[in-house]
Design a protein around this motif. Structure first.
Motif, PDB file in Angstrom:
ATOM      1  N   MET A   1       0.848  -1.185   0.000  1.00  0.00           N
ATOM      2  CA  MET A   1       0.000   0.000   0.000  1.00  0.00           C
ATOM      3  C   MET A   1       0.894   1.249   0.000  1.00  0.00           C
ATOM      4  O   MET A   1       1.783   1.360   0.841  1.00  0.00           O
ATOM      5  CB  MET A   1      -0.899  -0.021   1.237  1.00  0.00           C
ATOM      6  N   SER A   2       0.626   2.156  -0.932  1.00  0.00           N
ATOM      7  CA  SER A   2       1.468   3.350  -1.022  1.00  0.00           C
ATOM      8  C   SER A   2       1.130   4.343   0.100  1.00  0.00           C
ATOM      9  O   SER A   2       0.076   4.238   0.736  1.00  0.00           O
ATOM     10  CB  SER A   2       1.280   4.029  -2.380  1.00  0.00           C
ATOM     11  N   PHE A   3       2.036   5.296   0.292  1.00  0.00           N
ATOM     12  CA  PHE A   3       1.843   6.324   1.317  1.00  0.00           C
ATOM     13  C   PHE A   3       0.510   7.050   1.108  1.00  0.00           C
ATOM     14  O   PHE A   3      -0.240   7.296   2.052  1.00  0.00           O
ATOM     15  CB  PHE A   3       3.014   7.314   1.253  1.00  0.00           C
ATOM     16  N   HIS A   4       0.206   7.365  -0.161  1.00  0.00           N
ATOM     17  CA  HIS A   4      -1.015   8.121  -0.453  1.00  0.00           C
ATOM     18  C   HIS A   4      -2.281   7.311  -0.179  1.00  0.00           C
ATOM     19  O   HIS A   4      -3.282   7.868   0.250  1.00  0.00           O
ATOM     20  CB  HIS A   4      -0.993   8.620  -1.902  1.00  0.00           C
ATOM     21  N   GLU A   5      -2.202   6.014  -0.441  1.00  0.00           N
ATOM     22  CA  GLU A   5      -3.367   5.163  -0.172  1.00  0.00           C
ATOM     23  C   GLU A   5      -3.588   5.047   1.343  1.00  0.00           C
ATOM     24  O   GLU A   5      -4.709   5.162   1.828  1.00  0.00           O
ATOM     25  CB  GLU A   5      -3.169   3.784  -0.803  1.00  0.00           C
ATOM     26  N   LYS A  72       9.091   8.226  -0.312  1.00  0.00           N
ATOM     27  CA  LYS A  72       9.252   9.655  -0.601  1.00  0.00           C
ATOM     28  C   LYS A  72       7.965  10.437  -0.351  1.00  0.00           C
ATOM     29  O   LYS A  72       8.000  11.611  -0.070  1.00  0.00           O
ATOM     30  CB  LYS A  72       9.696   9.832  -2.054  1.00  0.00           C
ATOM     31  N   GLY A  73       6.843   9.742  -0.509  1.00  0.00           N
ATOM     32  CA  GLY A  73       5.566  10.418  -0.271  1.00  0.00           C
ATOM     33  C   GLY A  73       5.135  11.330  -1.390  1.00  0.00           C
ATOM     34  O   GLY A  73       4.157  12.048  -1.270  1.00  0.00           O
ATOM     35  N   GLU A  74       5.885  11.287  -2.508  1.00  0.00           N
ATOM     36  CA  GLU A  74       5.494  12.137  -3.638  1.00  0.00           C
ATOM     37  C   GLU A  74       4.412  11.438  -4.451  1.00  0.00           C
ATOM     38  O   GLU A  74       4.469  10.228  -4.648  1.00  0.00           O
ATOM     39  CB  GLU A  74       6.708  12.397  -4.539  1.00  0.00           C
ATOM     40  N   ALA A  75       3.464  12.242  -4.945  1.00  0.00           N
ATOM     41  CA  ALA A  75       2.380  11.662  -5.745  1.00  0.00           C
ATOM     42  C   ALA A  75       2.872  11.452  -7.172  1.00  0.00           C
ATOM     43  O   ALA A  75       3.527  12.328  -7.731  1.00  0.00           O
ATOM     44  CB  ALA A  75       1.189  12.609  -5.732  1.00  0.00           C
ATOM     45  N   ILE A  82      -6.164   9.674  -9.811  1.00  0.00           N
ATOM     46  CA  ILE A  82      -7.166   9.194  -8.850  1.00  0.00           C
ATOM     47  C   ILE A  82      -7.730  10.380  -8.065  1.00  0.00           C
ATOM     48  O   ILE A  82      -8.941  10.508  -7.876  1.00  0.00           O
ATOM     49  CB  ILE A  82      -6.538   8.130  -7.909  1.00  0.00           C
ATOM     50  N   GLU A  83      -6.854  11.282  -7.637  1.00  0.00           N
ATOM     51  CA  GLU A  83      -7.256  12.470  -6.876  1.00  0.00           C
ATOM     52  C   GLU A  83      -8.197  13.347  -7.705  1.00  0.00           C
ATOM     53  O   GLU A  83      -9.252  13.768  -7.232  1.00  0.00           O
ATOM     54  CB  GLU A  83      -5.983  13.250  -6.485  1.00  0.00           C
ATOM     55  N   THR A  84      -7.797  13.609  -8.956  1.00  0.00           N
ATOM     56  CA  THR A  84      -8.584  14.493  -9.813  1.00  0.00           C
ATOM     57  C   THR A  84      -9.978  13.926 -10.060  1.00  0.00           C
ATOM     58  O   THR A  84     -10.982  14.636  -9.975  1.00  0.00           O
ATOM     59  CB  THR A  84      -7.864  14.688 -11.164  1.00  0.00           C
ATOM     60  N   ARG A  85     -10.046  12.632 -10.361  1.00  0.00           N
ATOM     61  CA  ARG A  85     -11.350  12.017 -10.642  1.00  0.00           C
ATOM     62  C   ARG A  85     -12.241  12.008  -9.406  1.00  0.00           C
ATOM     63  O   ARG A  85     -13.437  12.283  -9.496  1.00  0.00           O
ATOM     64  CB  ARG A  85     -11.152  10.591 -11.144  1.00  0.00           C
ATOM     65  N   ALA A  86     -11.649  11.683  -8.251  1.00  0.00           N
ATOM     66  CA  ALA A  86     -12.441  11.643  -7.016  1.00  0.00           C
ATOM     67  C   ALA A  86     -12.946  13.046  -6.675  1.00  0.00           C
ATOM     68  O   ALA A  86     -14.100  13.218  -6.268  1.00  0.00           O
ATOM     69  CB  ALA A  86     -11.600  11.083  -5.873  1.00  0.00           C
ATOM     70  N   VAL A 131     -13.784   7.805  -0.125  1.00  0.00           N
ATOM     71  CA  VAL A 131     -14.280   6.464  -0.499  1.00  0.00           C
ATOM     72  C   VAL A 131     -13.968   6.192  -1.980  1.00  0.00           C
ATOM     73  O   VAL A 131     -13.489   5.108  -2.335  1.00  0.00           O
ATOM     74  CB  VAL A 131     -15.810   6.348  -0.226  1.00  0.00           C
ATOM     75  N   LEU A 132     -14.197   7.190  -2.836  1.00  0.00           N
ATOM     76  CA  LEU A 132     -13.914   7.010  -4.268  1.00  0.00           C
ATOM     77  C   LEU A 132     -12.424   6.759  -4.507  1.00  0.00           C
ATOM     78  O   LEU A 132     -12.043   5.936  -5.328  1.00  0.00           O
ATOM     79  CB  LEU A 132     -14.371   8.238  -5.064  1.00  0.00           C
ATOM     80  N   ARG A 133     -11.597   7.469  -3.762  1.00  0.00           N
ATOM     81  CA  ARG A 133     -10.140   7.264  -3.890  1.00  0.00           C
ATOM     82  C   ARG A 133      -9.761   5.856  -3.441  1.00  0.00           C
ATOM     83  O   ARG A 133      -8.957   5.185  -4.086  1.00  0.00           O
ATOM     84  CB  ARG A 133      -9.373   8.297  -3.066  1.00  0.00           C
ATOM     85  N   ALA A 134     -10.342   5.430  -2.303  1.00  0.00           N
ATOM     86  CA  ALA A 134     -10.023   4.093  -1.779  1.00  0.00           C
ATOM     87  C   ALA A 134     -10.414   3.016  -2.790  1.00  0.00           C
ATOM     88  O   ALA A 134      -9.652   2.067  -3.025  1.00  0.00           O
ATOM     89  CB  ALA A 134     -10.759   3.871  -0.456  1.00  0.00           C
ATOM     90  N   ILE A 135     -11.573   3.181  -3.425  1.00  0.00           N
ATOM     91  CA  ILE A 135     -12.021   2.204  -4.435  1.00  0.00           C
ATOM     92  C   ILE A 135     -11.071   2.239  -5.636  1.00  0.00           C
ATOM     93  O   ILE A 135     -10.638   1.192  -6.130  1.00  0.00           O
ATOM     94  CB  ILE A 135     -13.480   2.499  -4.873  1.00  0.00           C
ATOM     95  N   ALA A 136     -10.740   3.454  -6.081  1.00  0.00           N
ATOM     96  CA  ALA A 136      -9.871   3.585  -7.263  1.00  0.00           C
ATOM     97  C   ALA A 136      -8.487   2.975  -7.011  1.00  0.00           C
ATOM     98  O   ALA A 136      -7.920   2.339  -7.894  1.00  0.00           O
ATOM     99  CB  ALA A 136      -9.739   5.059  -7.648  1.00  0.00           C
ATOM    100  N   TYR A 137      -7.960   3.132  -5.819  1.00  0.00           N
ATOM    101  CA  TYR A 137      -6.635   2.563  -5.517  1.00  0.00           C
ATOM    102  C   TYR A 137      -6.669   1.034  -5.587  1.00  0.00           C
ATOM    103  O   TYR A 137      -5.686   0.409  -5.967  1.00  0.00           O
ATOM    104  CB  TYR A 137      -6.162   3.005  -4.129  1.00  0.00           C
ATOM    105  N   ARG A 138      -7.800   0.450  -5.199  1.00  0.00           N
ATOM    106  CA  ARG A 138      -7.916  -1.019  -5.228  1.00  0.00           C
ATOM    107  C   ARG A 138      -8.198  -1.540  -6.637  1.00  0.00           C
ATOM    108  O   ARG A 138      -7.764  -2.618  -7.004  1.00  0.00           O
ATOM    109  CB  ARG A 138      -9.055  -1.478  -4.293  1.00  0.00           C
ATOM    110  N   ARG A 139      -8.959  -0.765  -7.409  1.00  0.00           N
ATOM    111  CA  ARG A 139      -9.417  -1.271  -8.714  1.00  0.00           C
ATOM    112  C   ARG A 139      -8.583  -0.840  -9.897  1.00  0.00           C
ATOM    113  O   ARG A 139      -8.754  -1.356 -10.994  1.00  0.00           O
ATOM    114  CB  ARG A 139     -10.868  -0.855  -8.949  1.00  0.00           C
ATOM    115  N   SER A 140      -7.710   0.161  -9.724  1.00  0.00           N
ATOM    116  CA  SER A 140      -6.928   0.611 -10.881  1.00  0.00           C
ATOM    117  C   SER A 140      -5.460   0.773 -10.530  1.00  0.00           C
ATOM    118  O   SER A 140      -5.091   0.693  -9.399  1.00  0.00           O
ATOM    119  CB  SER A 140      -7.465   1.931 -11.391  1.00  0.00           C
TER     120      SER A 140
END
Lengths: 140, 74
Positions: A1-5, A72-75, A82-86, A131-140
């Motif tokens: 799991m990445s830092f952002h997730e 590094k914590g960089e996106a 994922i951020e933009t879409r959410a 929630v949308l971000r969490a789903i996107a991280y798992r599905r894409s």
């Protein structure tokens, strides 16, 4: 799991906890008061909640960073997409909340209800985004 | 990116094997993305931008079309 997730899940959990306490416990207590508390009193209750949330988020991020110093914590581009879409989808929720608050204003509701409607819309939009971000991280 | 797999296929896993079993983290560092993005690309869940695709191909010293391909509709 990445830092952002991880960060997203932590913020989602903290938002739910902190504002859950406010909206399900404190706000109903204030709502039955007669007369309703003035906006300054609501702000007086809310400010410690927001400060508490900021401190908790800071502590959680610090713990994540200390547990993985190489991170590094960089996106990267996927994080940004994922951020933009959410954000775009959650914006709809915010707009709906603002429209609801405007309706309350036109209906002559007390400032207490208008302020809480706006705050609720803001919190709900953030929760939907998380929630949308969490789903996107798992599905894409 | 989205639901399910994309129509952009890639041979990243195979290329990593030929590059001396390069790890996903090493590839991610060389390209400038996170390891999770490399995993998502390998599994066909994420289509990278052209820039990242070129960077991936460059890491393996291969032309873009040898690493990425566009699958025809069935």
């Amino acid at each position: 799991m990445s830092f952002h997730e991880k960060s997203n899940l932590a913020v989602l959990a903290l938002l739910t906890l902190v504002f859950g306490v406010y909206f399900l416990w404190l706000m109903p207590q204030m709502a039955v008061a007669d007369p309703l508390p003035p906006p300054a009193a609501v702000a007086g209750v809310l400010i410690p909640f927001v400060l508490c949330l900021v401190v908790l988020i800071g502590v959680v991020h610090l713990v994540f960073k200390l547990r993985d110093l190489k991170e590094k914590g960089e996106a990267d581009e996927r994080d940004r997409l994922i951020e933009t879409r959410a954000e775009a989808r959650a914006g709809f929720m915010l707009a709906l909340g603002v429209f609801g608050a405007l309706t309350l204003l036109l209906a002559g509701a007390a400032p207490f209800w208008i302020a809480n409607a706006l705050l609720g819309a803001l919190v709900l939009a953030e929760l939907v985004k998380g929630v949308l971000r969490a789903i996107a991280y798992r599905r894409s | 990116m989205g639901k399910g797999k994309t129509r952009i296929a890639n041979s990243i896993r195979e290329q990593r094997f030929h590059a001396g079993e390069m790890t996903q983290q090493q590839l991610a560092d060389a390209v400038g993305v996170t390891r999770q993005t490399v995993i998502a690309m390998e599994q066909g869940r994420y289509s990278p931008s052209l820039e990242v695709a070129f960077r991936v191909a460059r890491v393996f010293g291969k032309p873009l079309e040898e690493v990425f391909s566009y699958e025809d509709e069935a």
